[in-house]
Design a protein around this motif. Sequence first.
Motif: not given
Length: 324
Positions: A138, A141-142, A207, A210, A212-214, A282, A314
């Motif tokens: 993840l 990607q983010k 976060t 980053v 958008s990291f969840r 996920k 998300t």
Amino acid sequence: VIPFPPGPGLDFVARMVGDKLSGALGQPVVYDNRTGANGRIAAEYVARAAPDGYTLMAAATSTHATNVHLVKNLSYDPTKNFTPIIASVETIGCIVINQTVLPVNSVAELVEYAKKNPGKLSYGSSGVGSFFHLAGELFNQKAGVQINHVPYRGSVSAFTDLIGGHVPINFTQLSQALAYGENKNLKILAVLETVRFSKTPHIPSVTESVPSFRMPATWNGIVGPAGMPEPLVERLNAEIGKVLAMPEINCPVAASFSLRNSCSRTACCACKVIAVATWFAKCCNAACSSDVKYPSRRLFPASITPRHSFFVATGMNIAERGAV
């Protein structure tokens, strides 16, 4: 039965609880670390055990949530084959690096370095399909980076190679990273949370760099085989709940874990069901990565692609935490 090797993390919590539980029940507690296959070996063993209360399991996100979506022919059903006894703790994850081989001081610097050196960095995790493997994918990607995954048989061996400089990055448990606080070569860059962990406010959340990291919350609890007698389950729930509330247990555990607000059996069952649902997307998205070889795509509705599922879910992190 503990699905991971001895060391910090779930094994640490299980042994602390077990030692006190032994006195409360007047029975010796034996620890059996049945490791491998992302917790499946331990889960399969407990699912087949007699429901007499003598075989319990320290269950985790991998054994009762992620494996459902990543293993094609899972030999057990995490809901039907187990009796929920109590929800215990939520693991706090983190990104930790060895600065002798990776000279960065923050997540922002890590992202910048990784973008300038695509495919040249690697991160260790506790195994394929584990919470920390999925966290690493993840993050890739983010953050828009390409950091290669190196799976290990448990977090202890991964962390050993981090200390030795054989792998520059670990996605691992905060409890494990804090245990090596005296090692000046290691630096915790961030916790894998949307906000800073209250016990370590000096460590940023991922976060912050980053946004958008969840990640969905992890789930840990104590379960037994299906069909355990109700009076026995209620007794175990009450005694383990008392142990978790003891200051000598609560304080060291709370230093690197998030304690569940409710120790009820209902909360344990709810945690498990919600975890399965929220980890669906996920796992689905991670299954698109090159190093996950066994995605169970039969679980995904034909009308919902892996990436659609990922983006739809998300926002589930807040819902999951609030529901229990």
